[in-house]
Each structure stands twice: as structure tokens, then as C-alpha cells.
Design an enzyme around this catalytic site. Structure first.
Site, PDB file in Angstrom:
ATOM      1  CG  HIS A 183      17.572 -12.820  -4.624  1.00 19.91           C
ATOM      2  ND1 HIS A 183      18.369 -11.702  -4.473  1.00 19.91           N
ATOM      3  CD2 HIS A 183      18.398 -13.892  -4.431  1.00 19.91           C
ATOM      4  CE1 HIS A 183      19.614 -12.075  -4.199  1.00 19.91           C
ATOM      5  NE2 HIS A 183      19.657 -13.396  -4.175  1.00 19.91           N
ATOM      6  CD  GLU A 214      18.313 -15.525   3.206  1.00 21.61           C
ATOM      7  OE1 GLU A 214      17.963 -16.560   3.805  1.00 21.61           O
ATOM      8  OE2 GLU A 214      19.294 -15.469   2.456  1.00 21.61           O
TER       9      GLU A 214
END
Lengths: 424, 424
Positions: A131, A198
Site C-alpha cells: 500500500h 486493515e
């Protein structure tokens, strides 16, 4: 962490449907806080599509559980949590307990789930290296990762007041944004609303102010895991984030899955931390522990689905946007927790740590729309004619996760989902 | 905010020494939470060197005060807080109340002061434009302020767990730092420990998630003010802060003054927000309110003193490092509060907002050592032979503040002080 009889694949439950349940077979036993139309919020353990009201059977348990939060449970030493788990595993597998416990089962779809703990502080990290690379590349094509990334587990403080359990709708935030082509900023609904996939880590036992946590002890300070959607308004973020980091772009709402999957349940799914590339710097000694490197990652598969308003209306199943392993983390949970306390910062039971967006090197595992749609340059096709660069009102994002290992019964995290409401 | 009999300069108190007290004459009446060797923490009001135990006289008050925090008081509508203030002003000025109240006075130096509220979330802003300029100039000489500064009240989330009341010593934090000349980072005690002079704002009434606070109503959401020392480890900060902002450089400890100075007490000291330079952009409408601009600043003088171990040993008085007006803020309190909630982020009673370091354009008003000593290039001379670029073990930093206005009795904030202990 020891593998014991609670993980035995041969162990089954007398609770209807539990043995074939995707998330909550008797090998899982996650904790949560629920309430019914009448009565106060109270602790429960999930089993199949059901939950067991723990406040109603406290006489049978080695640990007293009551009240509207699990903070006291989180604060217990791991061996006491394990004693509770073993007892619950026995109660829910031994058919002789069925008559006594049946009255205290509730269908999960008939109750309201709450936040499992009072969250004192919430910190979000940035350990998803892919990411960081994918996002960094959009800003700095030649130099996506900043020089500190491979030395420091980067993190920042988030907002606790706006964390909500799965199911609570998200109001599209307004805010200041200034697209590059605009002469001046303006205030209005975000046009670039995104999700971030997440893992959340529940802090267990805390440390005193001024006293760091050695990395060899870090695992003892973890009480559980959940899924976390760190909703993000990318246009607000781009305009506000320098020099002090994201603020209003993130703090309007964060969604977590309500069930706390324990480290005890995840013991069989621990795997070695993926090896660092040969020429990456070795972390400083305070962040390095051989045991942690050998078993600090989790064999958990993460998935993101999207259900648009039109799909809902037309009965189309949610579209899978991405899937990938949770082990795509550059730093382990022990490393982020140790780093957090390395300056003496005191962690407390019920603090929540987010890993940061977990992405993959290739697009099937990208953990945000910004990555999948390349910042809007290449909208994601949903297969039935719709496409998305960012989230629209009515869209619902669904995060899920499953831990799998050879010869083990897979366990899941339950859902972390929420729908977007129009700006007010 | 109305000026009433509680501000009357002719009003005096029967409490010994209160009328000549620097901080706490009867015109102030700040709230706090104290405890004695025996007994639970409970609410009090400061008067001179004394405090009045409010839990002991609750029968006399129009508002019930009990418990170990002031969150419930903060949540009250302003008119109910005002009723309490008027009653306390009467009780502490009318000599006829002396016999009934004397048993409930305690000397402040004989009790322990606690945090006045449970702090749900702590947000630190960056409204000291001279600080932003001074610090920015050290990093970007030609372009000290980033393009968003004059449009967005920049802020970020801080850590609540490590906020401590005045007097609690600060353990020098360890952390990762990489001086520019070093090849690799290392972990150890910070070599660049600094203070930051800030005002703290206590949030009163909250807002619901998803519901912004219009700027015209922002003042109704403020319950009080305090002093805030945002201790900072500059070497940790420089290495960690990109791209997500300060983290371990700040969250090891923050010190606040324990007395909550109310907006009601500060009513006579409201002044116009200093005029923006002609060619500065006008803030967006959601951040603009004429009434706020006319009375949104405070006529408060801030001071920082330093007492080193040697000065303490030799009986030398604390050295004044700086002094300057709190009005050196580019954004008003109403603007930062409104901005914070402008995306629907829910503020709650007891949330703490820091202003960010309040500095001045010239060095007598610089709000941190980094500014005063120019990042270590020009150590500050303390007048008795010692000098400082950054704080040393044994140093004690003392923040104080006084509100002054023509024809009014000055009121103060009490002290915000703490001493540095060696790293562990």
C-alpha cells in the site's frame, strides 16, 4: 502460543450449524458485547450463527465477565484468558451442557452488537508495504517509499470517538478540498470517498508511562484482532495532510468488526514473517526478535466485497474487489506494539491499533479503491455494467477474513460492513 | 458572553489572601479535581492559595457535582454553568458564608491535583502562525508556510493516555533518530528534548457523529481553558514524521495545568482576533463569523520559565525564557472547533484541543527552545553561566498565563510545570 484441545479439528459443537459455520466454529470462540431490545449491553461468545450470553452463565466460568465492555477481560494475563477459552470450548462441545446453556443462546441476527471495549486511544500504523508503495508511487513515481519506512514502523494517532461497529452507516463527510486545477479550496461533500482494508489489534495488558515493552514480551500485550475499515476522503486528505498527517480525511468514521478473535484461537495459524528482501536494512535490536520473526505473521486471507444500491435492488451478489494474505505486512504486530511503547508511551487495555491498509504487490490484492482504480484513472468494473473510481452513496463495503492452516478448521472474523449515506 | 457581578472588580473574598492572588481571585473561580491522602478524587473550585471542596457543599449549589471528573459539568449548557459560577462567587465573597465554608477549604499545596476530566480524544492544532513560520523556516527557508496553512486550521490527533497534570515528572524518552550526518538510525535517549507552549481548550457540549457544528454555535461547545506543554523530542520527530505526522516524538507525555479556567471567567478579556494581513485569503464561509472575529481572541499573556538543577541547588530564581500574547493565533478557538467537526467528527465533553505552539514574530515570544536556540545553533544563555539548546535532565519548565484588561482584576491559569527525569 500452545495448540491445545480447543483447536482439535475433531471437536464439534452441539450448537446447530456451528460445525459448518464459515467464521465461528467451536475452534474460534471470539468475544463481543451485545444487547437486546431490553437489557444492558453485556459480554458474549460467538458460536455459529448464535451467541452465548456470558453474563447469564458467569457461575460456570473461571473468569467473571460483566459490564458493557471487555476491557477487564483484555487486561487479564494470557493464562487466565486461556482458562476461560478452555472452559467455553468444553461447555459448547459437550452435549451434556446443552440443556443448561440453550436458554442463553441468542441468534446473532436478532441482537445489536456494540464496540467490544472502551477504546482509550486508537493508533493507525502503515505496515502494508505494498500500500505504501502503491500510494507513494502516485505521489513520487521514482521514490515511493520514504527513507524511514524500513527502519520505523510508521504510525499516527486516530480518533476514538467516531469508531463504530459493523453495520452503522457512514455519513459522507464534507470538508475542504482543493483539486490541483482549482484556484482556491472549497467546502463540500467529499468526491473521493474510499475504504481501507486493515486488521485491528486489541491491546491487552498495558504498560506504565515511561516503561517500554520489550519485543519478547509484546505478544503478551495483545488481547485480540478484528477487521478495520479506515474510511478515507482522499480529496480532503491530499489538501490537509501536510505537514502533520491525515486528520479530517479519516476521523469522520471508522468501522470495526464487533467480534474479538483471540490470539489463543489464532495459535494454529501463526506463520513466519515473510522474509525481508536481502538488501533491506535489519531492524534495530529493540524491534527484532527471532521467535517473533518465526511466528509473528498470521495465515489469514482478507477479502473486500462491494454491494452497490443497484446490485442490492436487482438482487446481484456483492462483487469481490480484492483478496490477499494478511501477511503482506512489513512489520509484525509485536514490532508495532513494541515501537509504540519504545518511548515510554503507555498502552492500555482496550487501545486499538490498526495495521494500516494491507495491500498486495498486484491488483487482485489491492486494499483500497485508490489503488484499484489508480486514483480514478482506471475505474473498477463491477461486472454488471457499473464501475467505481470512488464510493457512491448507497454503496456498502464488506470486509471479511479467514484463517486457514493445513489440518485445521478454518476460523473467520465475522463481517465488517457499512453503507454510505448521502452527505447532510 | 455577558459581563456580570462575578467580574466586578469591587467584589472581594473572605478567603485569606485571595484578593491579591496572582491567579485565583474571586473573579476567576476555576474548577479542578483534587484528592487528599484519604478519600476519593472530587471537584473543587480554586480561590487564592486555597480550594473549596465542592462535594462537601453540594446542598448549597444549583448544580450537582460529584465523582472524579468534571465531564458532566462540561456537558452542561452555558447558562447552568453560569448559575453555578454566580452562586460560588456569592458564597466566596459574602462573609456570612465563612463559618459554613471554612471547614471545606483546603490549602492547594496540601492536596494532589488530578486531570480535571476523562479525556476521550486529544487533538493538537497548529494555529501559532509564528511558530509555523519559525519552524518552517528551519526546514524550508524560502517557503516556510505550506499552501494550505491559511485555508485549513491544521491539526492532528494526539495521545490521551500520557496526558498528566502539572507536577508529574517527565521521563526523558528514548527513540529512533537519525541525525543527517549518521549513516543509519539508532535507538537511545532523545538528545533534543523540547517544550511547546500551548493553550488547551476543554470541549463542553458535544455533537452527534455526522453533524457539524456551525461556527456561530462553536463558543457554546467550549467548557474551559488550561495551559498545555506539548513536550517534543525533536530528533525523533525529524526522523519519524513523514508522511503521517508526529507520533512518538510527542506521545510520551503531555502536561496540563489542572485548573479549568471557564469562558465565563474570561468574558471580560475577549478581544478582536488580530486582523489578517490584507492579502491573506479570506477563510471559507464555514470558518467565518463576524462576532467571532470581533471577540474570538483572549487578552492573555503567556510566560515560560526554566529552572535548572543547578539553579534549584543554588537558590536562583527561574529564568524567564519568553513571554507573549495568546492572541498570536492565526485561527480562533471557534474556528478550530468548527473545523474539527466540519466533517461530522463527533466531539465529546472532556475532549482536549491544543492550540499548537503559540509563538511571536520576535524572539522574546518564541514558544519553544527549538525556536529560541535556532535548532541548537544559538544556545539560550540563562544569565548565571548556564545555557541551553535543548532540555537537560533536572530541568523544570514552568508555563503560566494571566488575563488582563483595563479596569478588570487580572486572573491567571495557575502553573503548568514538570521536571525532566533521566531516561530509564
Amino acid at each position: 502460543m500452545k495448540i491445545d484441545e480447543t483447536h482439535d479439528p475433531a471437536r464439534t459443537s452441539w450448537v446447530p450449524g456451528a460445525d459448518t459455520h464459515r467464521d465461528f466454529p467451536v475452534q474460534n470462540l471470539p468475544y463481543g458485547i451485545f444487547s437486546e431490545a431490553e437489557g444492558a449491553p453485556r459480554p458474549a461468545v460467538a458460536i455459529g450463527d448464535w451467541l452465548l450470553d456470558l453474563s447469564a452463565i458467569s457461575g460456570l466460568l473461571p473468569v467473571e465477565l460483566h459490564g458493557a465492555t471487555l476491557n477487564a477481560l483484555f487486561a487479564l494475563p494470557a493464562e487466565r484468558r486461556l482458562a476461560l477459552r478452555r472452559k467455553l470450548s468444553e461447555l459448547l462441545s459437550e452435549p451434556s451442557h446443552r440443556p443448561a446453556l440453550m436458554p442463553h443462546l441468542r441468534r446473532q441476527d436478532a441482537v445489536t452488537m456494540h464496540l467490544p471495549a472502551h477504546i482509550g486511544d486508537y493508533t493507525d500504523f502503515y505496515v502494508g508495504i505494498h500500500h505504501a508503495n502503491n500510494v507513494g508511487r502516485q505521489f513520487r513515481p521514482d521514490n515511493p517509499l520514504l527513507p524511514n519506512y524500513k527502519h520505523v514502523p510508521i504510525g499516527y494517532h486516530g480518533r476514538t470517538s467516531s469508531i463504530r461497529p459493523s453495520g452503522v452507516p457512514v455519513v459522507r463527510p464534507k470538508g475542504q478540498r482543493k483539486p490541483p486545477e482549482a484556484e482556491a479550496p472549497s467546502y463540500g461533500p467529499t468526491a473521493r470517498l474510499d475504504y481501507e482494508l486493515e486488521l485491528g489489534v486489541w491491546v491487552g495488558r498495558g504498560n506504565d508511562l515511561g516503561e517500554p515493552i520489550p519485543i519478547a514480551e509484546a505478544a503478551d500485550h495483545v488481547a485480540g484482532f478484528c477487521l478495520l475499515n479506515d474510511w478515507s476522503a482522499r480529496d480532503l486528505q491530499a489538501w490537509e495532510y501536510q505537514p502533520l498527517g491525515p486528520f479530517l480525511a479519516k476521523n469522520f468514521h471508522s468501522t470495526i468488526s464487533p467480534w474479538v478473535v483471540t490470539p489463543e484461537a489464532l495459535a494454529p495459524f501463526r506463520i513466519a514473517q515473510p522474509q525481508r528482501p536481502q538488501d533491506d536494512p535489519r531492524p534495530l535490536p529493540y524491534l527484532w526478535d527471532d521467535t517473533d520473526q518465526q511466528a509473528g505473521a498470521l495465515a489469514v486471507e482478507l477479502e473486500v466485497h462491494l454491494l452497490t444500491a443497484r446490485m442490492r435492488d436487482e438482487g446481484i451478489a456483492p462483487h469481490r474487489l480484492s483478496h490477499g494474505p494478511a501477511s503482506n505486512m512489513y512489520w509484525t504486530v509485536a514490532q508495532i506494539l513494541t515501537h509504540h511503547a519504545s518511548n515510554g508511551c503507555n498502552l492500555q487495555p482496550g487501545d486499538l491499533l490498526g495495521t494500516g491498509t494491507i495491500s498486495a504487490p498486484t491488483e487482485e490484492g489491492f486494499g483500497s479503491l485508490m489503488e484499484l482504480a489508480q486514483g480514478g484513472k482506471r475505474p473498477v468494473k463491477l461486472g454488471h455494467g457499473e464501475e467505481r473510481s470512488f464510493l457512491q452513496d448507497g454503496d456498502e463495503v464488506i470486509l471479511s477474513a479467514t484463517a486457514r492452516a493445513e489440518g485445521r478448521v478454518p476460523i473467520g472474523f465475522g463481517e465488517c460492513r457499512a453503507r454510505i449515506l448521502p452527505a447532510r
